[in-house]
Design a protein around this motif. Structure first.
Motif, mmCIF file in Angstrom:
data_model
loop_
_atom_site.group_PDB
_atom_site.id
_atom_site.type_symbol
_atom_site.label_atom_id
_atom_site.label_comp_id
_atom_site.label_asym_id
_atom_site.label_seq_id
_atom_site.Cartn_x
_atom_site.Cartn_y
_atom_site.Cartn_z
ATOM 1 N N ASP A 42 0.819 -1.228 0.000
ATOM 2 C CA ASP A 42 0.000 0.000 0.000
ATOM 3 C C ASP A 42 0.844 1.266 0.000
ATOM 4 O O ASP A 42 0.337 2.356 0.227
ATOM 5 C CB ASP A 42 -0.945 0.004 1.206
ATOM 6 C CG ASP A 42 -0.196 0.020 2.529
ATOM 7 O OD1 ASP A 42 1.032 -0.251 2.531
ATOM 8 O OD2 ASP A 42 -0.821 0.300 3.566
ATOM 9 N N GLU A 73 -3.766 12.464 -5.383
ATOM 10 C CA GLU A 73 -4.302 11.379 -4.564
ATOM 11 C C GLU A 73 -5.180 10.436 -5.377
ATOM 12 O O GLU A 73 -5.143 9.211 -5.187
ATOM 13 C CB GLU A 73 -5.109 11.963 -3.396
ATOM 14 C CG GLU A 73 -5.608 10.922 -2.407
ATOM 15 C CD GLU A 73 -4.478 10.195 -1.697
ATOM 16 O OE1 GLU A 73 -4.714 9.048 -1.264
ATOM 17 O OE2 GLU A 73 -3.369 10.762 -1.580
ATOM 18 N N SER A 74 -5.971 10.986 -6.307
ATOM 19 C CA SER A 74 -6.867 10.132 -7.099
ATOM 20 C C SER A 74 -6.083 9.146 -7.960
ATOM 21 O O SER A 74 -6.475 7.977 -8.111
ATOM 22 C CB SER A 74 -7.773 10.992 -7.978
ATOM 23 O OG SER A 74 -6.999 11.782 -8.881
ATOM 24 N N THR A 82 -2.909 8.199 -7.307
ATOM 25 C CA THR A 82 -2.247 7.305 -6.352
ATOM 26 C C THR A 82 -3.145 6.134 -5.988
ATOM 27 O O THR A 82 -2.712 4.971 -5.960
ATOM 28 C CB THR A 82 -1.863 8.085 -5.078
ATOM 29 O OG1 THR A 82 -0.923 9.111 -5.417
ATOM 30 C CG2 THR A 82 -1.237 7.162 -4.039
ATOM 31 N N GLU A 83 -4.415 6.427 -5.700
ATOM 32 C CA GLU A 83 -5.357 5.369 -5.335
ATOM 33 C C GLU A 83 -5.594 4.407 -6.488
ATOM 34 O O GLU A 83 -5.725 3.190 -6.279
ATOM 35 C CB GLU A 83 -6.678 5.980 -4.871
ATOM 36 C CG GLU A 83 -6.592 6.686 -3.533
ATOM 37 C CD GLU A 83 -6.078 5.773 -2.419
ATOM 38 O OE1 GLU A 83 -6.551 4.612 -2.342
ATOM 39 O OE2 GLU A 83 -5.210 6.212 -1.644
ATOM 40 N N LYS A 84 -5.629 4.919 -7.716
ATOM 41 C CA LYS A 84 -5.799 4.038 -8.877
ATOM 42 C C LYS A 84 -4.588 3.121 -9.044
ATOM 43 O O LYS A 84 -4.730 1.947 -9.418
ATOM 44 C CB LYS A 84 -6.020 4.867 -10.146
ATOM 45 C CG LYS A 84 -7.398 5.510 -10.248
ATOM 46 C CD LYS A 84 -7.544 6.245 -11.569
ATOM 47 C CE LYS A 84 -8.968 6.787 -11.768
ATOM 48 N NZ LYS A 84 -9.303 7.852 -10.827
ATOM 49 N N LYS A 134 -2.650 2.004 -6.631
ATOM 50 C CA LYS A 134 -2.764 0.966 -5.610
ATOM 51 C C LYS A 134 -3.844 -0.045 -5.989
ATOM 52 O O LYS A 134 -3.687 -1.253 -5.786
ATOM 53 C CB LYS A 134 -3.060 1.588 -4.238
ATOM 54 C CG LYS A 134 -1.882 2.354 -3.661
ATOM 55 C CD LYS A 134 -2.059 2.666 -2.191
ATOM 56 C CE LYS A 134 -3.037 3.783 -1.955
ATOM 57 N NZ LYS A 134 -3.055 4.202 -0.522
ATOM 58 N N GLU A 135 -4.932 0.457 -6.564
ATOM 59 C CA GLU A 135 -6.052 -0.419 -6.891
ATOM 60 C C GLU A 135 -5.696 -1.401 -8.001
ATOM 61 O O GLU A 135 -6.087 -2.575 -7.943
ATOM 62 C CB GLU A 135 -7.266 0.407 -7.301
ATOM 63 C CG GLU A 135 -8.514 -0.431 -7.520
ATOM 64 C CD GLU A 135 -9.756 0.395 -7.806
ATOM 65 O OE1 GLU A 135 -10.787 -0.219 -8.150
ATOM 66 O OE2 GLU A 135 -9.690 1.635 -7.699
#
Length: 306
Positions: free
Chosen positions: A212, A245-246, A248-250, A252-253
């Motif tokens: 993560d 951040e958006s 970054t989350e993608k 990780k996803e």
């Protein structure tokens, strides 16, 4: 005991092993190109199945980096082709038989994640922008795609493009499709390759995800003519980059969705946003200044020793 699966020319493994040595963390390195030369592997059935690698039987975790076949001499190409195929089958059997739960990452997941078309499908499903893409053996469809994208199209292999010749690693780079390549029917070979619209870049990003944790780096590939299509063509300076951040989350996803614990993601920054190119599930991470390589290594070691 940590098992590191690699080959003799994998300098990324060397780097992490130096850290393991300094911290006195026990490990064993298996260079697959030395199996049968310097490494002994035994599978034995009886009351229990026993698998040993150089006498070691119990591994807490495995870092799967890269593999390479031993460079044996053969009397003809048919013998070589048989050996390469059978050796790959042997390795796949071995990975499936090892009773270890903590992999970074499991080879079965890596194999699936290396499918570039599957990557694009997953990336699109989680909200990434992706290039217009076609893979076809139909010359007319490829020619239409070329015209629809104003003759600004690149071509790259379906696999990673890394191969070995005379013991040295080489790469097939991303290249631009020329008009004569498309219109010359005589020399046109309808071999399945990835054709994509050429994305106008501001710069490029290599985003390394470890579980993560996300480490992003920027490379100004457009400042050098030789790296404008593929930043790997020349030694290029990377700098730290603050990814939104958006995105970054993608990142990780997509690693989670592909059932990986590690991924090296390539993105393009355009005037309007970010475009996903591909993910390398066991790729090298880039060194940014003096501490980033160490930070990434720290996260890998944490996963291997937890």
């Amino acid at each position: 005991m940590i098992l590191i699966i690699s080959h003799k020319e994998d300098y990324t493994s060397d780097y992490l092993i130096n850290i393991l040595n300094k911290r006195e963390i026990p490990y064993h390195r298996l260079n697959t190109d030395d199996i049968g030369i310097k490494h002994d592997i035994n599978y034995q059935s009886g009351s229990n199945i026993r698998i040993s690698i150089d006498g070691y039987e119990n591994f807490k975790s495995i870092w799967f980096r890269r593999t390479k076949s031993p460079d044996f001499s053969f009397s003809n190409e048919n013998e070589r082709a048989f050996f390469v195929k059978d050796f790959k089958a042997f390795l796949n059997n071995l990975w499936s038989s090892l009773d270890v739960k903590n992999w970074i990452s499991h080879p079965n997941n890596i194999d699936k994640a290396e499918n570039k078309l599957y990557q694009l499908k997953i990336a699109k499903s989680i909200g990434f922008d992706i290039p217009q893409t076609i893979v076809s053996t139909d010359k007319e469809k490829i020619e239409l795609f070329f015209k629809e994208n104003n003759e600004q199209v690149i071509i790259k292999p379906l696999f990673g493009g890394r191969f070995f010749e005379n013991g040295k690693a080489k790469l097939i780079f991303t290249n631009k499709v020329k008009k004569e390549h498309i219109l010359n029917g005589k020399d046109f070979i309808s071999f399945p390759m990835i054709f994509q619209q050429e994305i106008i870049k501001k710069y490029e990003l290599r985003v390394t995800v470890v579980d993560d944790k996300v480490f992003s780096a920027k490379v100004d590939s457009q400042s050098n003519v030789s790296t404008q299509l593929d930043w790997r063509k020349d030694r290029t300076q990377f700098t730290k980059y603050n990814l939104p951040e958006s995105i970054t989350e993608k990142c990780k996803e997509i690693v989670r969705t592909l059932n990986l614990k590690f991924g090296a993601i390539d993105l393009i920054k355009t005037d309007s946003g970010y475009v996903f190119l591909e993910i390398n599930p066991n790729g090298q991470w880039v060194w940014i200044e003096n501490d980033t390589g160490l930070k990434i290594s720290d996260e890998i070691i944490k996963l291997l020793t937890k």
